[in-house]
Design a protein around this motif. Structure first.
Motif, mmCIF file in Angstrom:
data_model
loop_
_atom_site.group_PDB
_atom_site.id
_atom_site.type_symbol
_atom_site.label_atom_id
_atom_site.label_comp_id
_atom_site.label_asym_id
_atom_site.label_seq_id
_atom_site.Cartn_x
_atom_site.Cartn_y
_atom_site.Cartn_z
ATOM 1 N N ARG A 36 28.730 44.131 46.280
ATOM 2 C CA ARG A 36 28.934 43.511 47.596
ATOM 3 C C ARG A 36 28.211 42.175 47.731
ATOM 4 N NH1 ARG A 36 29.398 47.772 52.355
ATOM 5 N NH2 ARG A 36 29.474 45.766 53.375
ATOM 6 N N GLY A 37 27.085 42.001 47.051
ATOM 7 C CA GLY A 37 26.342 40.747 47.143
ATOM 8 C C GLY A 37 27.024 39.600 46.422
ATOM 9 N N SER A 38 27.385 39.827 45.176
ATOM 10 C CA SER A 38 27.989 38.764 44.360
ATOM 11 C C SER A 38 29.505 38.765 44.415
ATOM 12 C CB SER A 38 27.548 38.921 42.906
ATOM 13 O OG SER A 38 28.095 40.110 42.347
ATOM 14 N N ARG A 39 30.080 39.871 44.899
ATOM 15 C CA ARG A 39 31.527 40.086 44.933
ATOM 16 C C ARG A 39 32.139 40.088 43.531
ATOM 17 N NH1 ARG A 39 33.637 36.506 49.869
ATOM 18 N NH2 ARG A 39 35.508 36.607 48.620
ATOM 19 N N SER A 40 31.330 40.368 42.524
ATOM 20 C CA SER A 40 31.846 40.489 41.158
ATOM 21 C C SER A 40 32.235 41.946 40.906
ATOM 22 C CB SER A 40 30.807 40.026 40.136
ATOM 23 O OG SER A 40 29.655 40.834 40.212
ATOM 24 N N SER A 41 33.228 42.122 40.055
ATOM 25 C CA SER A 41 33.756 43.452 39.767
ATOM 26 C C SER A 41 33.497 43.844 38.327
ATOM 27 C CB SER A 41 35.274 43.481 40.006
ATOM 28 O OG SER A 41 35.574 43.177 41.335
ATOM 29 N N THR A 42 33.283 45.141 38.130
ATOM 30 C CA THR A 42 33.207 45.698 36.785
ATOM 31 C C THR A 42 34.174 46.878 36.720
ATOM 32 O OG1 THR A 42 31.343 47.085 37.427
ATOM 33 C CG2 THR A 42 30.817 45.026 36.338
ATOM 34 N N VAL A 43 34.789 47.022 35.580
ATOM 35 C CA VAL A 43 35.748 48.107 35.390
ATOM 36 C C VAL A 43 35.064 49.218 34.599
ATOM 37 C CG1 VAL A 43 36.768 47.053 33.330
ATOM 38 C CG2 VAL A 43 38.124 48.634 34.718
ATOM 39 N N HIS A 44 35.272 50.453 34.998
ATOM 40 C CA HIS A 44 34.562 51.587 34.410
ATOM 41 C C HIS A 44 34.926 51.846 32.955
ATOM 42 C CE1 HIS A 44 33.190 53.485 38.434
ATOM 43 N NE2 HIS A 44 33.316 52.181 38.543
ATOM 44 N N ASP A 45 36.167 51.569 32.571
ATOM 45 C CA ASP A 45 36.572 51.840 31.186
ATOM 46 C C ASP A 45 36.354 50.647 30.247
ATOM 47 O OD1 ASP A 45 38.641 50.103 31.875
ATOM 48 O OD2 ASP A 45 40.202 51.641 31.801
ATOM 49 N N ALA A 46 35.743 49.581 30.753
ATOM 50 C CA ALA A 46 35.424 48.371 29.984
ATOM 51 C C ALA A 46 36.654 47.604 29.486
ATOM 52 C CB ALA A 46 34.492 48.683 28.817
ATOM 53 N N LEU A 47 37.839 47.953 29.972
ATOM 54 C CA LEU A 47 39.066 47.258 29.577
ATOM 55 C C LEU A 47 39.374 46.168 30.608
ATOM 56 C CD1 LEU A 47 41.554 46.981 27.745
ATOM 57 C CD2 LEU A 47 42.654 48.743 29.140
ATOM 58 N N VAL A 48 38.970 44.943 30.290
ATOM 59 C CA VAL A 48 39.225 43.808 31.178
ATOM 60 C C VAL A 48 40.609 43.259 30.838
ATOM 61 C CG1 VAL A 48 38.437 41.523 31.913
ATOM 62 C CG2 VAL A 48 36.769 43.298 31.344
ATOM 63 N N ASP A 49 41.591 43.695 31.617
ATOM 64 C CA ASP A 49 42.974 43.298 31.377
ATOM 65 C C ASP A 49 43.583 42.718 32.652
ATOM 66 O OD1 ASP A 49 43.281 45.553 32.944
ATOM 67 O OD2 ASP A 49 44.560 46.631 31.528
ATOM 68 N N HIS A 50 44.863 42.397 32.579
ATOM 69 C CA HIS A 50 45.551 41.775 33.710
ATOM 70 C C HIS A 50 45.534 42.672 34.954
ATOM 71 C CE1 HIS A 50 48.282 39.040 35.728
ATOM 72 N NE2 HIS A 50 49.027 40.073 36.067
ATOM 73 N N THR A 51 45.706 43.957 34.776
ATOM 74 C CA THR A 51 45.726 44.880 35.916
ATOM 75 C C THR A 51 44.380 44.892 36.630
ATOM 76 O OG1 THR A 51 47.361 46.248 34.770
ATOM 77 C CG2 THR A 51 46.212 47.261 36.621
ATOM 78 N N PHE A 52 43.302 44.959 35.883
ATOM 79 C CA PHE A 52 41.963 44.921 36.474
ATOM 80 C C PHE A 52 41.728 43.597 37.194
ATOM 81 C CE2 PHE A 52 37.695 43.137 35.620
ATOM 82 C CZ PHE A 52 36.999 43.814 36.606
ATOM 83 N N LEU A 53 42.037 42.485 36.533
ATOM 84 C CA LEU A 53 41.814 41.174 37.140
ATOM 85 C C LEU A 53 42.638 41.005 38.411
ATOM 86 C CD1 LEU A 53 41.738 38.993 33.909
ATOM 87 C CD2 LEU A 53 39.787 39.689 35.337
ATOM 88 N N LYS A 54 43.862 41.476 38.400
ATOM 89 C CA LYS A 54 44.739 41.377 39.567
ATOM 90 C C LYS A 54 44.175 42.186 40.735
ATOM 91 C CE LYS A 54 49.621 41.284 40.520
ATOM 92 N NZ LYS A 54 49.452 39.934 40.989
ATOM 93 N N ALA A 55 43.721 43.407 40.473
ATOM 94 C CA ALA A 55 43.128 44.234 41.529
ATOM 95 C C ALA A 55 41.866 43.581 42.073
ATOM 96 C CB ALA A 55 42.821 45.630 40.992
ATOM 97 N N SER A 56 41.002 43.123 41.201
ATOM 98 C CA SER A 56 39.748 42.499 41.593
ATOM 99 C C SER A 56 39.985 41.251 42.449
ATOM 100 C CB SER A 56 38.941 42.131 40.346
ATOM 101 O OG SER A 56 37.762 41.476 40.691
ATOM 102 N N GLN A 57 40.898 40.405 42.026
ATOM 103 C CA GLN A 57 41.198 39.183 42.774
ATOM 104 C C GLN A 57 41.784 39.497 44.146
ATOM 105 O OE1 GLN A 57 43.697 37.126 39.979
ATOM 106 N NE2 GLN A 57 41.954 36.320 38.830
ATOM 107 N N LYS A 58 42.670 40.474 44.217
ATOM 108 C CA LYS A 58 43.280 40.836 45.499
ATOM 109 C C LYS A 58 42.235 41.423 46.449
ATOM 110 C CE LYS A 58 46.742 41.315 48.327
ATOM 111 N NZ LYS A 58 47.554 40.200 48.792
ATOM 112 N N LEU A 59 41.358 42.271 45.933
ATOM 113 C CA LEU A 59 40.301 42.844 46.764
ATOM 114 C C LEU A 59 39.412 41.746 47.343
ATOM 115 C CD1 LEU A 59 39.440 45.905 44.559
ATOM 116 C CD2 LEU A 59 40.246 45.990 46.933
#
Length: 77
Positions: A36-59
């Motif tokens: 919440r402070g930095s608004r940076s996202s981490t994915v639990h399965d460590a797979l940084v892919d298009h789906t993760f980036l798209k969800a993170s950006q939309k959030l």
């Protein structure tokens, strides 16, 4: 080719917001956590892919627009 991602809030604390996300609204297969402070996202399965980036950006976009973390949503492009 269209890309779609659905997300739903799992929990929210003073420090983090956790979401489940995926390409099927009836079956979320992955999770991400937003600091919440930095608004940076981490994915639990460590797979940084298009789906993760798209969800993170939309959030982050929805938070910037509304001032609250969304309960659920989707992004289509």
């Amino acid at each position: 080719m269209a890309a779609i991602v659905y997300f739903r809030k799992v929990c929210e604390t003073e420090e983090h917001v956790e979401y489940e996300f995926g390409d099927d609204p009836g079956r979320f297969g992955r999770r991400l956590t937003v600091d919440r402070g930095s608004r940076s996202s981490t994915v639990h399965d460590a797979l940084v892919d298009h789906t993760f980036l798209k969800a993170s950006q939309k959030l982050n976009s929805l938070y910037a627009e509304r001032g609250v973390w969304p309960e659920r949503g989707m992004s289509v492009s």
